[in-house]
Design a protein around this motif. Structure first.
Motif, PDB file in Angstrom:
ATOM      1  N   LEU A 120     -16.042  30.773   3.952  1.00  0.00           N
ATOM      2  CA  LEU A 120     -17.734  30.393   4.079  1.00  0.00           C
ATOM      3  C   LEU A 120     -18.185  30.393   5.506  1.00  0.00           C
ATOM      4  O   LEU A 120     -19.270  30.885   5.765  1.00  0.00           O
ATOM      5  CB  LEU A 120     -17.952  28.851   3.619  1.00  0.00           C
ATOM      6  CG  LEU A 120     -17.761  28.772   2.168  1.00  0.00           C
ATOM      7  CD1 LEU A 120     -17.719  27.322   1.780  1.00  0.00           C
ATOM      8  CD2 LEU A 120     -18.724  29.191   1.166  1.00  0.00           C
ATOM      9  N   ARG A 121     -17.316  30.221   6.426  1.00  0.00           N
ATOM     10  CA  ARG A 121     -17.861  30.293   7.860  1.00  0.00           C
ATOM     11  C   ARG A 121     -18.068  31.749   8.351  1.00  0.00           C
ATOM     12  O   ARG A 121     -19.044  31.780   9.091  1.00  0.00           O
ATOM     13  CB  ARG A 121     -16.809  29.357   8.696  1.00  0.00           C
ATOM     14  CG  ARG A 121     -17.087  29.417  10.085  1.00  0.00           C
ATOM     15  CD  ARG A 121     -16.134  29.109  11.066  1.00  0.00           C
ATOM     16  NE  ARG A 121     -15.600  27.665  10.726  1.00  0.00           N
ATOM     17  CZ  ARG A 121     -14.684  26.995  11.165  1.00  0.00           C
ATOM     18  NH1 ARG A 121     -13.937  27.417  11.844  1.00  0.00           N
ATOM     19  NH2 ARG A 121     -14.186  25.694  10.720  1.00  0.00           N
ATOM     20  N   PHE A 122     -17.066  32.619   8.051  1.00  0.00           N
ATOM     21  CA  PHE A 122     -17.333  34.006   8.572  1.00  0.00           C
ATOM     22  C   PHE A 122     -17.813  34.684   7.602  1.00  0.00           C
ATOM     23  O   PHE A 122     -18.076  36.075   8.046  1.00  0.00           O
ATOM     24  CB  PHE A 122     -15.855  34.293   9.101  1.00  0.00           C
ATOM     25  CG  PHE A 122     -15.116  33.474   9.976  1.00  0.00           C
ATOM     26  CD1 PHE A 122     -15.834  33.321  11.548  1.00  0.00           C
ATOM     27  CD2 PHE A 122     -14.088  32.917   9.709  1.00  0.00           C
ATOM     28  CE1 PHE A 122     -15.355  32.461  12.142  1.00  0.00           C
ATOM     29  CE2 PHE A 122     -13.572  31.925  10.899  1.00  0.00           C
ATOM     30  CZ  PHE A 122     -13.998  31.938  11.876  1.00  0.00           C
ATOM     31  N   GLY A 123     -17.972  34.550   6.248  1.00  0.00           N
ATOM     32  CA  GLY A 123     -18.745  35.286   5.170  1.00  0.00           C
ATOM     33  C   GLY A 123     -17.841  36.458   4.881  1.00  0.00           C
ATOM     34  O   GLY A 123     -18.296  37.623   4.620  1.00  0.00           O
ATOM     35  N   ARG A 124     -16.265  36.149   4.866  1.00  0.00           N
ATOM     36  CA  ARG A 124     -15.649  37.129   4.472  1.00  0.00           C
ATOM     37  C   ARG A 124     -14.901  36.697   3.373  1.00  0.00           C
ATOM     38  O   ARG A 124     -14.381  35.692   3.069  1.00  0.00           O
ATOM     39  CB  ARG A 124     -14.441  37.446   5.745  1.00  0.00           C
ATOM     40  CG  ARG A 124     -15.256  37.972   6.903  1.00  0.00           C
ATOM     41  CD  ARG A 124     -14.403  38.040   7.931  1.00  0.00           C
ATOM     42  NE  ARG A 124     -14.911  38.466   9.431  1.00  0.00           N
ATOM     43  CZ  ARG A 124     -14.430  38.297  10.630  1.00  0.00           C
ATOM     44  NH1 ARG A 124     -13.164  38.060  10.771  1.00  0.00           N
ATOM     45  NH2 ARG A 124     -15.351  38.805  11.625  1.00  0.00           N
TER      46      ARG A 124
END
Length: 682
Positions: A295-299
């Motif tokens: 969620l934090r890095f969108g990966r």
């Protein structure tokens, strides 16, 4: 100051029962001796003074620290939900306090002031003590105050005159109320609304007003949260068809389960729905850290967990984490993630509550993944392939605008190198707070700091041993970390936080930066010696606007890809749409184009994408040749396009056909531009 009647409960914070003069004597004695004597301030203030003294806060401080630049403040107000909702609310109420010698401020959950409205003279006086946007007012920075104290105690509080531990704020009275999201299970404050004015104008009415404003901001955040959840559910349900025989759960950006497909209902039965709107960690404790990182890095991410099968037997399950986002202002906002749960028939059982990495992280892309045949791309690939074949594995620096595909290129270089069988570890230096990035890079040993894992944790350098470490946004690295990073490159040794034992690492570095790196070098913000150590091979990654005909090819590629994911019939672009795309400036580069393709696949009902399906941002920015008069064009974009056409004509030796092919337009467009240039000179 007038406030409407409020249904809120009466604030728990009462104005001090002892006089200001007596309170000043108590403060002086406490500052000198650490003892209150016979008379004490209110309990909440006494405890805060004691904490302030223990933390070494200067009681004679006259200015709070600055933690935000103006640019960071504006970015936070534009992007953050609290900033958007709070700014709108404060603007609507500015007139209420404008003539009362008070100001209203909005601060985030870290005590940083984002916005301020109210009496201009009072604002200017408060700027002297940094009670203005950019200032940090957590209790550990500034002692008791109308921002830090409500955050510390989790309820409304006022701090009056000499109740402030720091002398510099004692002329003021602060009324603070925490902002809460009523729809969220997390009852931690999201921020604070504070009303501040001269200490001789203390009033319970101001406290009630602060609470009312905080409640209104919280209600606005609840609406935003609800809308985002509905958007997430809609996007998730469009994707369910990709996994008809697999259980899929949906979690929002805070990690709460908000939806599931029909297969999950059959797989887990009705009981698991009790976990809806609850943290996913209660249902799947093994996966939260991996979800949080995705969620934090969108990966995307992978993790293996243990779950009970229908027969009650523990079974290893592969959990694929796929972030779900939507385009917002030329960027992609992460709304949440899909958890795709697939049994692993041949996996070894693992112990519960122990996250296990399925396998070493490896490159997910190769040079074959890169779409495009324009000259700038060919030149970029020539340098990238040379970097991949470098037998010494020298460092590589990728320089390009945001969204141009630097990470894809880094994966490709690793996959084609001698280290292809080793790990590929990526980290975004700009996405981690300064106090976390050092432990992320170098790891930490047992007991290095409060909250650390008992057994310590390997950093990215260790994880990338015998492989490649990709450092995105390297130009955001703090100066002190630049020095440590340089030592690692020189010595090939790292030392975990809290340890004195160096560890040898064999890692190839691929770093990425924006063109702003060169300005940072000129301004002395990025070390020149580190730059030269990184850019043994520098690869310029071209922006999308310079890739000519690649724009239309890439657009169709993304459309075909997303149609396949969504299980819908293929879509084609009309000739007019292709012309619009070729002339757009693409400030968000490939990311912006991909988001547009996703939007079309989700919203276009027929089989052809027409002009009406173009976003207003593209239609407003550019009117293509043949679609209307030249007078309707945006002049700045026209100048930019003229410059590009002239550049291509020089590169092609005046070959209009080749220049038109690279730009992705008809030859008549260039001929019209040439006629206009001649008329402007005559």
């Amino acid at each position: 100051m007038k406030a409407g009647r409020s249904a809120l409960p009466a604030p728990v914070c009462d104005i001090s029962a002892i006089s200001e003069r007596e309170l000043t004597r108590v403060w002086e004695q406490f500052v000198d001796t650490g003892d209150f004597g016979k008379v004490s301030p209110r309990a909440v203030i006494a405890r805060s003074w004691e904490r302030s003294r223990q933390q070494g806060i200067n009681p004679h401080a006259e200015r709070a620290p600055t933690v935000f630049t103006n640019a960071e403040i504006e970015a936070g107000l534009a992007r953050a939900d609290l900033g958007q909702a709070g700014r709108k609310m404060l603007d609507s109420l500015a007139h209420v306090v404008d003539g009362t010698r008070h100001v209203i401020v909005l601060a985030d959950a870290n005590g940083r002031i984002l916005y301020s409205v109210g009496h201009r003279q009072i604002q200017e006086e408060l700027e002297v003590i940094n009670f203005c946007p950019g200032g940090s007012w957590l209790e550990q920075d500034a002692g008791p105050n109308g921002i830090g104290t409500p955050l510390a105690v989790g309820r409304p509080e006022l701090v009056l005159g000499s109740e402030h531990y720091c002398r510099g704020w004692q002329p003021w009275v602060c009324y603070g109320a925490p902002v809460l999201d009523g729809n969220s299970q997390n009852k931690q404050p999201l921020g604070v609304v504070d009303i501040t004015g001269p200490a001789n104008k203390a009033s319970q009415e101001a406290m009630v007003l602060a609470m009312s404003i905080a409640q209104s901001v919280g209600s606005a955040l609840s609406v935003i949260s609800y809308q985002r959840r509905e958007q997430l559910r809609g996007l998730a349900r469009d994707r369910y068809r990709r996994w008809p025989q697999t259980s899929v759960l949906v979690v929002d950006q805070h990690g709460a389960i908000v939806d599931a497909n029909a297969h999950a209902d059959r797989r887990f039965g009705p009981d698991y729905r009790h976990f809806f709107n609850q943290p996913v960690s209660k249902f799947l404790p093994d996966v939260w850290h991996a979800i949080e990182a995705s969620l934090r890095f969108g990966r995307e991410g992978d993790v293996t967990v243990n779950m009970q099968s229908e027969g009650g037997i523990l079974q290893p399950v592969h959990c694929r984490i796929e972030p779900v986002g939507m385009p917002v202002n030329d960027t992609e906002e992460c709304l949440g993630a899909l958890l795709i749960l697939e049994p692993q028939q041949n996996a070894a059982l693992i112990s519960p509550r122990a996250p296990v990495q399925k396998h070493a992280q490896t490159a997910r892309f190769s040079f074959d993944s890169i779409v495009g045949n324009s000259e700038p791309v060919k030149q970029c690939l020539r340098f990238a392939e040379a970097a991949a074949s470098d037998p010494a594995g020298n460092s590589v620096l990728l320089v390009g605008e945001t969204g141009t595909g630097k990470e894809l290129l880094a994966h490709s270089i690793h996959a084609a190198s001698r280290r292809a069988s080793g790990p590929f570890i990526a980290i975004n230096c700009g996405a981690l707070p300064g106090d976390l990035i050092e432990s992320e890079l170098f790891g930490y040993s047992t007991g290095a700091f409060t909250g650390a894992c008992r057994q310590g944790l390997a950093g990215k350098f260790e994880l990338a041993h015998n492989g490649t470490l990709f450092l995105d946004e390297i130009d955001s690295l703090a100066p002190d970390l630049q020095a440590k990073f340089l030592r690692v490159l020189d010595n090939k040794e790292i030392t975990r936080l809290g340890s004195t034992q160096p560890l040898t690492v064999d890692v190839r570095i691929i770093a990425a930066a924006t063109p702003d790196l060169h300005k940072a070098l000129a301004d002395g913000l990025f070390r020149l010696d580190l730059y030269h150590r990184l850019c043994v091979l520098e690869v310029a990654v071209p922006p999308l606007r310079e890739r000519g005909g690649d724009v239309v090819v890439l657009a169709q590629y993304f459309i075909d890809q997303q149609c396949q994911f969504a299980g819908r019939k293929p879509l084609q672009m009309s000739a007019e749409v292709k012309t619009w795309l070729a002339m757009h400036a693409w400030p968000g580069n490939i990311r912006e184009l991909r988001n547009l393709a996703i939007r079309w696949v989700l919203t276009v009902t027929g089989t052809t994408i027409d002009i009406a399906d173009l976003p207003a941002a593209i239609q407003d920015n550019r009117k293509p040749e043949g679609a209307g008069s030249d007078g309707a064009e945006n002049s700045s974009l026209r100048r930019a396009t003229d410059t590009r056409i002239r550049q291509l004509l020089i590169e092609t030796g005046g070959n209009v056909s080749e220049a038109a092919r690279r730009l992705g337009v008809d030859r008549s467009t260039i001929y019209r531009r040439q006629r206009r240039w001649r008329s402007e000179l005559s």
